[in-house]
Write an enzyme that holds these catalytic residues in place. Structure first.
Site, PDB file in Angstrom:
ATOM      1  N   ASP A 194       0.825  -1.223   0.000  1.00 16.14           N
ATOM      2  CA  ASP A 194       0.000   0.000   0.000  1.00 16.14           C
ATOM      3  C   ASP A 194       0.855   1.267   0.000  1.00 16.14           C
ATOM      4  O   ASP A 194       0.650   2.171   0.820  1.00 16.14           O
ATOM      5  CB  ASP A 194      -0.935   0.035   1.232  1.00 16.14           C
ATOM      6  CG  ASP A 194      -1.923  -1.112   1.275  1.00 16.14           C
ATOM      7  OD1 ASP A 194      -2.006  -1.877   0.284  1.00 16.14           O
ATOM      8  OD2 ASP A 194      -2.625  -1.238   2.287  1.00 16.14           O
ATOM      9  N   GLU A 212     -10.758  -0.677  -5.303  1.00 18.79           N
ATOM     10  CA  GLU A 212     -10.200  -0.118  -4.064  1.00 18.79           C
ATOM     11  C   GLU A 212      -8.963   0.714  -4.388  1.00 18.79           C
ATOM     12  O   GLU A 212      -8.621   0.901  -5.558  1.00 18.79           O
ATOM     13  CB  GLU A 212      -9.847  -1.253  -3.085  1.00 18.79           C
ATOM     14  CG  GLU A 212      -8.762  -2.197  -3.585  1.00 18.79           C
ATOM     15  CD  GLU A 212      -8.441  -3.332  -2.606  1.00 18.79           C
ATOM     16  OE1 GLU A 212      -9.223  -3.598  -1.680  1.00 18.79           O
ATOM     17  OE2 GLU A 212      -7.377  -3.970  -2.785  1.00 18.79           O
TER      18      GLU A 212
END
Ligand SMILES: *[C@@H]1O[C@H](CO)[C@@H](O)[C@H](O)[C@H]1NC(C)=O
Ligand SMILES: *[C@@H]1O[C@H](CO)[C@@H](O)[C@H](O)[C@H]1NC(C)=O
Length: 350
Positions: free
Chosen positions: A33, A226
């Site tokens: 991430d 996402e």
């Protein structure tokens, strides 16, 4: 007499080091991430290990590879102790300087705020132990005007009015002088992208769904949209997002373009039919969850993303961080290319 030739050789060596650039990955473990910003001489990279949030900084991309990450957050509060994901530092600067406008050109991190926030923030997702069902968006605030020196403390959970449920991967989108929180949340069997107008760094208004995983490449393993990331160029705005399950073989990037006038109207967002970034030539397995950052001159936009070392992949700390430059197609759309080979020598951003 020895000194001058030695100095000359040393200078040559230093110059060729700079010219060498770097090779991917820039973080070979716990690179999940990733999000990056360049500010006043430093790249700041945030990543997660699931149990803590890390900040790494260096003056070059190559330097990030050996810089020691600093843990900026862990938490024992049961509602948000665990599954820490997707840290993104966004900073707010009082609307005063011309410098701010320069940065606004390509990526609007340096926002001209109508009302200055008293602190810089990091958005992240977290929930409780033993389940992924309680994930929410949370906000940390920095203790000083320095990103690096700041101590980070808990500011708030973002409760979305009328839809205070599972919400992850929050990022900030800026259109005109308005900030929007863009994040991912479940709707039925689909993990979708939602948007809310921001009232402040920690409070938002009503929310609408702007993207559902409807295309086959968004539904590999599970139905997922996402990790939204805004990119601005030539007066146009896109949201690049990650599609399909992060484990398995399907994770990749897709994009929406802001083609209307009101970002809160779902019909203002046009989805492109094909992915914009996916694994190729055996490299960059399941590339996704990306961010965009500006080069030191502000003239280049770079893509920072994570990828697995093998296929099928997992959603764990084996994911590594990679970066490469964004190019532009003749029709003005972003061209992210394919994940570059790990053997490629990539010149530093300029
Ligand atoms: C946010 O961080 C930047 C970079 O360190 C700094 O210039 C700015 O003053 C900070 N803003 C606030 C409100 O602390
Ligand atoms: C961070 O916290 C330490 C310990 O309380 C303190 O000494 C230091 O001044 C703080 N740093 C900043 C930049 O706020």
């Amino acid at each position: 007499m020895l000194f001058k030739p030695l100095l000359f050789l040393f200078t040559l060596a230093a110059q060729s080091l700079l010219a060498l650039g770097f090779t991917n990955p820039i973080k070979s473990r716990d690179g999940s991430d990733p999000f990056m910003v360049y500010h006043e001489g430093y790249y700041y990279l945030t990543t997660t290990t699931w149990s803590n949030l890390q900040l790494t900084r260096a003056t070059t991309i190559n330097g990030l590879k050996t810089a020691t990450p600093k843990v900026i957050w862990t938490d024992s509060t049961s509602s948000r102790c665990c599954n820490l994901w997707a840290p993104e530092i966004h900073w707010y600067t009082p609307a005063s300087g011309r410098r701010i406008l320069v940065h606004v050109r390509l990526i609007r991190y340096m926002q001209v705020c109508t009302r200055a926030e008293p602190y810089n923030v990091s958005y992240y997702s977290a929930g409780s132990s033993g389940t992924l069902d309680n994930q929410r968006t949370h906000v940390l605030k920095g203790s000083s005007t320095s990103i690096w020196d700041s101590n980070w403390s808990y500011a708030s959970r973002i409760a979305i009015p009328g839809r205070d449920v599972w919400a992850i991967d929050s990022t900030v989108l800026i259109i005109g002088s308005t900030r929007y929180l863009v994040y991912s949340s479940w709707d039925g069997a689909d993990q979708c992208i939602f948007i809310s107008k921001m009232n402040s760094a920690t409070s938002v208004g009503n929310t609408v769904l702007i993207s559902r995983p409807t295309l086959s490449w968004e539904r590999v393993g599970s139905n997922v949209n996402e990790g939204p990331a805004a990119i601005y160029h030539g007066g146009r705005t896109w949201i690049v997002y990650s599609a399909s399950g992060c484990a398995g073989t399907g994770y990749k990037l897709g994009r929406l373009e802001f083609t209307g006038s009101d970002p809160m109207n779902p019909s203002s967002w046009t989805k492109y039919g094909n992915p914009i970034f996916q694994s190729a030539n055996g490299f960059g397995s399941q590339p996704g969850h990306n961010g965009f950052f500006l080069s030191p001159s502000g003239n280049q936009i770079w893509n920072v993303y994570h990828a697995n070392t093998a296929s099928p992949g997992n959603c764990d700390g084996s994911r590594r961080t990679l970066v490469q430059m964004v190019n532009w197609n003749s029709d003005g759309t972003p061209n992210l290319g394919s994940p570059r080979a790990l053997s490629d020598n990539i010149a530093e951003p300029v």
